[in-house]
Design a protein around this motif. Sequence first.
Motif, short mmCIF file in Angstrom:
data_model
loop_
_atom_site.label_atom_id
_atom_site.label_comp_id
_atom_site.label_asym_id
_atom_site.label_seq_id
_atom_site.Cartn_x
_atom_site.Cartn_y
_atom_site.Cartn_z
N ALA A 159 0.94 -1.20 0.13
CA ALA A 159 -0.10 0.05 0.04
C ALA A 159 1.01 1.16 0.11
CB ALA A 159 -0.96 -0.18 1.33
N SER A 160 0.39 2.13 -0.86
CA SER A 160 1.29 3.48 -0.66
C SER A 160 0.41 4.57 -1.15
CB SER A 160 2.26 3.34 -1.79
OG SER A 160 1.79 2.91 -3.27
N GLY A 161 0.76 5.89 -1.13
CA GLY A 161 -0.07 7.03 -1.27
C GLY A 161 -0.36 7.91 -0.32
N GLY A 162 -0.18 7.45 0.93
CA GLY A 162 -0.83 8.55 2.10
C GLY A 162 -0.08 9.53 2.23
N GLY A 163 -0.31 10.44 3.06
CA GLY A 163 0.31 11.66 3.22
C GLY A 163 -0.43 12.78 4.01
N LEU A 164 -0.11 13.87 4.05
CA LEU A 164 -0.61 14.90 4.71
C LEU A 164 -1.53 16.12 3.93
CD1 LEU A 164 -1.45 16.74 7.39
CD2 LEU A 164 0.85 17.52 6.81
N VAL A 165 -2.78 16.10 4.18
CA VAL A 165 -3.55 16.75 3.11
C VAL A 165 -4.66 17.70 3.88
CG1 VAL A 165 -5.12 15.24 2.94
CG2 VAL A 165 -4.78 16.87 1.08
N GLN A 166 -5.00 18.81 3.64
CA GLN A 166 -6.09 19.75 4.35
C GLN A 166 -7.40 19.24 4.09
OE1 GLN A 166 -5.13 23.73 2.74
NE2 GLN A 166 -3.92 24.23 4.66
N ALA A 167 -8.11 19.52 5.03
CA ALA A 167 -9.53 19.12 4.85
C ALA A 167 -10.07 19.54 3.50
CB ALA A 167 -10.32 19.61 6.05
N GLY A 168 -11.00 18.76 2.85
CA GLY A 168 -11.41 19.15 1.62
C GLY A 168 -10.67 18.42 0.41
N GLY A 169 -9.49 18.18 0.53
CA GLY A 169 -8.41 17.88 -0.39
C GLY A 169 -8.72 16.21 -0.85
N SER A 170 -7.84 15.90 -1.63
CA SER A 170 -7.85 14.66 -1.98
C SER A 170 -6.54 13.85 -2.06
CB SER A 170 -8.14 14.63 -3.68
OG SER A 170 -9.53 15.34 -3.85
N LEU A 171 -6.72 12.66 -2.12
CA LEU A 171 -5.43 11.62 -2.25
C LEU A 171 -5.76 10.49 -2.85
CD1 LEU A 171 -3.87 11.54 1.49
CD2 LEU A 171 -2.80 12.38 -0.80
N ARG A 172 -5.17 9.58 -3.62
CA ARG A 172 -5.27 8.62 -4.19
C ARG A 172 -4.22 7.45 -3.58
NH1 ARG A 172 -4.82 6.32 -10.53
NH2 ARG A 172 -2.33 6.40 -9.81
N LEU A 173 -4.64 6.46 -2.93
CA LEU A 173 -4.03 5.18 -2.41
C LEU A 173 -3.98 4.13 -3.46
CD1 LEU A 173 -5.48 4.85 1.24
CD2 LEU A 173 -3.80 6.73 0.24
N SER A 174 -2.88 3.38 -3.57
CA SER A 174 -2.47 2.45 -4.24
C SER A 174 -2.26 0.99 -3.44
CB SER A 174 -1.36 2.53 -5.31
OG SER A 174 -1.57 3.93 -5.81
N CYS A 175 -2.78 -0.10 -3.93
CA CYS A 175 -2.27 -1.29 -3.38
C CYS A 175 -1.95 -2.18 -4.58
CB CYS A 175 -3.70 -1.81 -2.66
SG CYS A 175 -3.56 -3.87 -2.29
#
Length: 112
Positions: A5-21
Motif C-alpha cells: 500500500a502507498s500514497g498516504g500523506g498529509l492533506v488539508q480538509a477538502g483535499g484529495s489523495l489516491r492510495l494504491s495497493c
Amino acid sequence: VQLQASGGGLVQAGGSLRLSCAASGSTVSINAIGWYRQAPGKQREYVAFIGSGGSTDYADSVKGRFTISRDNAKNTVYLQMNSLKPEDTAVYYCRMIRGDRWGQGTLVTVSS
C-alpha cells in the motif's frame, strides 16, 4: 502473495489523495480486494471493496467521497479519496479477501 500500500500523506480538509495497493504473487483481477483503516485508539474498520467481477461497496462514512477501482494491467487497486475530512485520518490497509492477506498500511493525515 504480497500487497504494497502507498500514497498516504498529509492533506488539508477538502483535499484529495489516491492510495494504491500493488499486488505481487497473485492477480487482482480475479481477487476481491478491500480497503480498511484504523484511526488512533480505534478499531480497524471497513472502508471499501471491489469484487473479482468489478462490483464495489463502500462504508456509509465514505460513500460519495471515495472511489475504489482496479487497473488489471498494473495489478493494482486504487482508492481515490476526495473531500477528505479530519475524521478520515487513519492508517489505511488493503486486504486480499482470499487468504486474508494484508498490506503494511499507509498513513493518511487530514488537517482541519
